[in-house]
Design an enzyme around this catalytic site. Sequence first.
Site, short mmCIF file in Angstrom:
data_model
loop_
_atom_site.label_atom_id
_atom_site.label_comp_id
_atom_site.label_asym_id
_atom_site.label_seq_id
_atom_site.Cartn_x
_atom_site.Cartn_y
_atom_site.Cartn_z
N SER A 674 31.60 49.21 40.31
CA SER A 674 31.92 49.58 41.69
C SER A 674 30.81 50.40 42.33
O SER A 674 30.45 50.17 43.48
CB SER A 674 33.24 50.35 41.74
OG SER A 674 34.32 49.46 41.54
N SER A 798 33.90 39.75 38.50
CA SER A 798 33.70 41.13 38.93
C SER A 798 34.42 41.39 40.25
O SER A 798 35.01 42.44 40.45
CB SER A 798 32.21 41.45 39.06
OG SER A 798 31.56 40.46 39.81
N ASN A 801 38.09 41.87 39.28
CA ASN A 801 38.53 42.86 38.31
C ASN A 801 37.74 44.17 38.27
O ASN A 801 38.21 45.13 37.68
CB ASN A 801 38.47 42.25 36.91
CG ASN A 801 39.37 41.06 36.77
OD1 ASN A 801 40.56 41.14 37.04
ND2 ASN A 801 38.80 39.94 36.37
N TYR A 802 36.58 44.19 38.86
CA TYR A 802 35.76 45.39 38.68
C TYR A 802 35.37 46.10 39.96
O TYR A 802 34.99 47.26 39.93
CB TYR A 802 34.49 45.04 37.91
CG TYR A 802 34.75 44.76 36.46
CD1 TYR A 802 35.03 45.82 35.59
CD2 TYR A 802 34.75 43.48 35.96
CE1 TYR A 802 35.29 45.57 34.26
CE2 TYR A 802 35.01 43.23 34.63
CZ TYR A 802 35.28 44.28 33.78
OH TYR A 802 35.54 44.05 32.46
N LEU A 803 35.39 45.39 41.06
CA LEU A 803 34.90 46.01 42.28
C LEU A 803 36.05 46.55 43.10
O LEU A 803 36.95 45.80 43.50
CB LEU A 803 34.11 44.98 43.08
CG LEU A 803 32.93 44.39 42.32
CD1 LEU A 803 32.25 43.31 43.12
CD2 LEU A 803 31.94 45.47 41.94
#
Length: 844
Positions: A674, A798, A801-803
Amino acid sequence: MDSGVTTMREGEEKELDPPVPQQQGDARDSKRKREKKQEQRKQQGKGSLRKGRRKKDEFEESLGDVMEGIEEEEGADEGRNLAARRGRAKRGRSNSTQGRDDGKEKQKGKAKKHKKVKMEGVERVGKKKIKKEKMLEEEQEVEKTDEKEREKGVGDELGERDGVGKESEDGKGIKEEELDERGDEGWGDTQSAEIGQGVKEEEGEEGTGDVPGKEKKQKIKEKKPEGEMKKKRKKSKEKNEEENAPGKTRKRKSKEEGEEKNNKKPKKEKKEEEKKEAENKWKWWEEEKKEDGVKWTQLEHRGPYFVPLYEPLPDDVQFYYDGKALKLSLAAEEIATFYAKMLDHEYTTKEIFQNNFFNDWRKEMTSKEQEIIKDLDKCDFREIHKYFVDKSEARKALSKEEKQKLKEEADKIQEEYGYCILDGHREKIGNFKTEPPGLFRGRGDHPKMGMLKKRIMPEDVIINCSKDSKIPEPPEGHKWKEVRFDNTVTWLASWTENIQNTLKYIMLNPSSKLKGEKDWQKYEVARRLKDVVHKIRAQYQADWKSKEMKKRQRAVALYFIDKLALRAGNEKEEGETADTVGCCSLRVEHIKLHPELDGQEHVVEFDFLGKDSIRYYNKVSVEKPVFKNLQLFMKNKDPADDLFDRLNTSILNRHLQNLMDGLSAKVFRTYNASITLQEQLKALTNSEDSVAGKLLSYNRANRAVAILCNHQRSTPKTFEKSMQNLQTKIDAKKQQVEEAQQELKKAEDAFEDTKDAKAEANVEKKKKLLKRLEEQLAKLNVQATDKEENKQIALGTSKLNYLDPRITIAWCKKFGVPIEKIYNKTQREKFAWAIDMADEDFEF
DNA sequence: CTTCGCACTTAGTATGCCCATA
DNA sequence: TATGGGCATACTAAGTGCGAAG
C-alpha cells in the site's frame, strides 16, 4: 502449519515409515530433519558429540570475522529504498513455464534423495518418540557445554553457542535457549518493552477515525481507542447523513455519466437497476461493531447447491482397453471421463499424475474391471475425450435463445442458493456450489496430483446457521452431516475434502459485511504499522548484531520480509504438498551469496519456489551485517538445511505481536504494498496528463507493487498474436508519420515560394496533423511497452488483496479519474466501504 | 513449549462473456 | 455475422495465523 487433519493423518503414516539413518537432502522442514539427525546420532553413539565439538571451533573462528564485519559498520542502514526494490525481481519466468520447470528439476532431485533415504532406514520409530528422546539427549549435551560457556564469559558466548552449531543445530537445546533468555534479558527485554510501549502510546493517541472495530484482544487491552473509535464512527455517521449524502449523489451521477458515454438502451436499464441496488445497499460501515468474536446474530440460507449427478455416456461412446471396447461400470466410467477430459492437458503426461489417477481409479472399479484393466498405457480414452470436446463445441454453437435459456436457469439457481440473510440483510454468497468430483490438480510438483477428488454428498456437509432460522432442507432422501449454530464463525457450510483432509467452506462474497469489515481492519492494522515501522526497522537492524543466534536469525528474516515482501513461510508437511517455501522456511540452497556482483556489494541471489510454485528470483544488495550473518547461518550446513534453523513463523509472529498489537508477518506485505502504491502514485502522476495518461501512471504504480509481491501469471496464450497486431498498428502509424513529415516539408517549401497566407495556413495544418500522429504513435508505443512489461505480471492480486482501496479512491478524486476506470463492478462492490468513506486527502 | 485443528485470506488458471472489428 | 481478443468471473488450491490441546 497445514491443516491439522492432514497433519494427523500424515503423522500416522509416517510412523510406519522407516526412520532415516543419514542426514540427507530432503530436509525441508526442520522437524523431520532433526528427527533424522537424532536417529543418526543414536546410531553413531558418542561419536557425534565429539564431532560437534570440533565444529564448534570452526564456528568460533567464523564468528570472529562476522563480528568484526558487523562492528565496522554500525548503523549502516536505510538501504531499503524504492529504487532498489524496483530494480529487483527479474522475472523468473521468461515464458509461462520456465519457472516451474526449473522448480521441477530441483524437486525431482530432491525426491530421489528422499526415496533413497527412506529405503535405507531400518527401525520404525514414531515421530513423537524420536522427538522426546532427542530433546533429552540434547539437554544433556547442552548442559555440558553450558558449564564451559559460563566460565568463558560473555564475549565468547555467541561463539560457543553457535559452536553447538551444525551438530545440534537441530539441537538448539532447550536449556541453552533458556540460558540465552536469562543472559540477555537485561537489554533484550527492555528494548522490546520500550518499543512496545512507544507503539501502544502512539496507537492510543492516533486512533484514526476510521478504524474498524477490533476484536477481543484490543478490547481487553485498551479501552480508550475503542471508545474513541465508537465516537468517531458516530461522528462520521452523522457526517455521512448530513454532508456526505449529497456528495454521494453527485458521485453516483458522475459515475453514470462516465459509463453512459457508450450507452445503449438495455445498458441504461441495467444502470437503473444497479443504481437502485446501490441505494438500498447495506452500509454496514456506518454501524456499531458487534461484541467479541460474534460474527452475526441471524444467518439463514438454503445450504449448498449440489452439482448434478453423473450422466452416463451414450452407448456409442466407448472406452477401449488393449484395443477392445469395454463397457465400464458407472463409477469407473465416471472417473474415466475425468481423465479423458484432461487428455490434452500437460498434466496427463506426468508420471505422478498417471500413477495417482490409476491407483484411485482401480479402487473404484469392480473386481472384474480390476482384473482386466492393469495398465494405463493400454487404456484408450480418445473417443470419450472427443465426445466432450464435441459437447463443449456444441454448447458454444447454441443459438442465442438457447443460451439465454441456460443463463436464466443459472440465474435462478444463483437467486435461490446464492444469497443468504445475515442480520436482516440479503448478502451474496461467494461459492454456493459444492465442488464437483474430478481429478485433483495440484500446482507445481504436487505429490497428489491426479488423485480422485470425491463427490460431496449432503452427508458430508455441516450446515451453520442461526437457531431460529429456517434450517436448510437437505436434498431429498439425504441428511446433513450436522447442523450447528455457531455465530463465532462466518461460514455457512463446510465439508472435509478427501485429498488433503482439509476443510472447505462456503462463505460470503467479498462485497459482504463480514468480508468487508475484515478487509478494512486489515488495512487499518497496516496503517498502524506505518507509525511504528521505523522503530521496528531500527530494532531489527540492531538485532543483526545480537549475541543470540535466534535473534539474529529473526532480525535477518524480518528484514527480508520487510524489504522484499516475502511471505512468512510456515512449515509444511513433507510429501503432502509441493515443495515450496517462504521466508522462515528458506533453505540454504535457495540463496547464493555474492560478495560482489555487477558492481554491487553484498548481493544475495534468491531462487526458490513460493506459494503456488511460483518462482521467486531476485538479486538484492543487502547491508553488510546481513550478508555476514547469512554467511554465518549457512556455515557448515547442507544445501537442504534450513537457513533460519532457529526460527519459525510462530516465533517470529510472537515477536511481532509484542512490537505491535495485531502485527504479524503478512502485515508487512500489506503495508509495503500500500505504501508503495501511494508513493508511486505521488511520484508518477502528472495532473496535466489526460485521463489515459493518468491511468497509465496508475498501472505503473500498480505494477511496481505486483513486482514487489512477485505476482506472476503465465504469459497469455494470445500474447504473441496481439503483440504482433499492435506492432502492425505501430508500423502503420510510423508510415503515416513519415508521410505527414513529407507533406509538411512540401507545404513549407510551398510557403517559401509563395509566402502567401493560404500556404502558411497549410503549413500550420500539416504541423498539427503531424503532431497528432506523433502523439498517437507515442501512445501506441507506450501501450506496447506496457503490454510487454505486463505480460508476466498479474496486477489483479495486489489490487484485490494488498492495496488499500482508499488510496486509489483518493487518487481518483484528486485527479478527476472516474473510479470505474480503475475498479470494475465487482471491485466496486467489494470496496464499497472505501468508496463511500474515503475523500481525496486520504493518507494511508 | 510443540502440535493440532480450524478459519480465513490470498493465489493463479480455466472458462465465460461481451464487444469491437473485419 | 463471424471472429477473436481481452476482461470478468468462477473456481479451488495454497497460503497465514491464531488459539487450544497435549
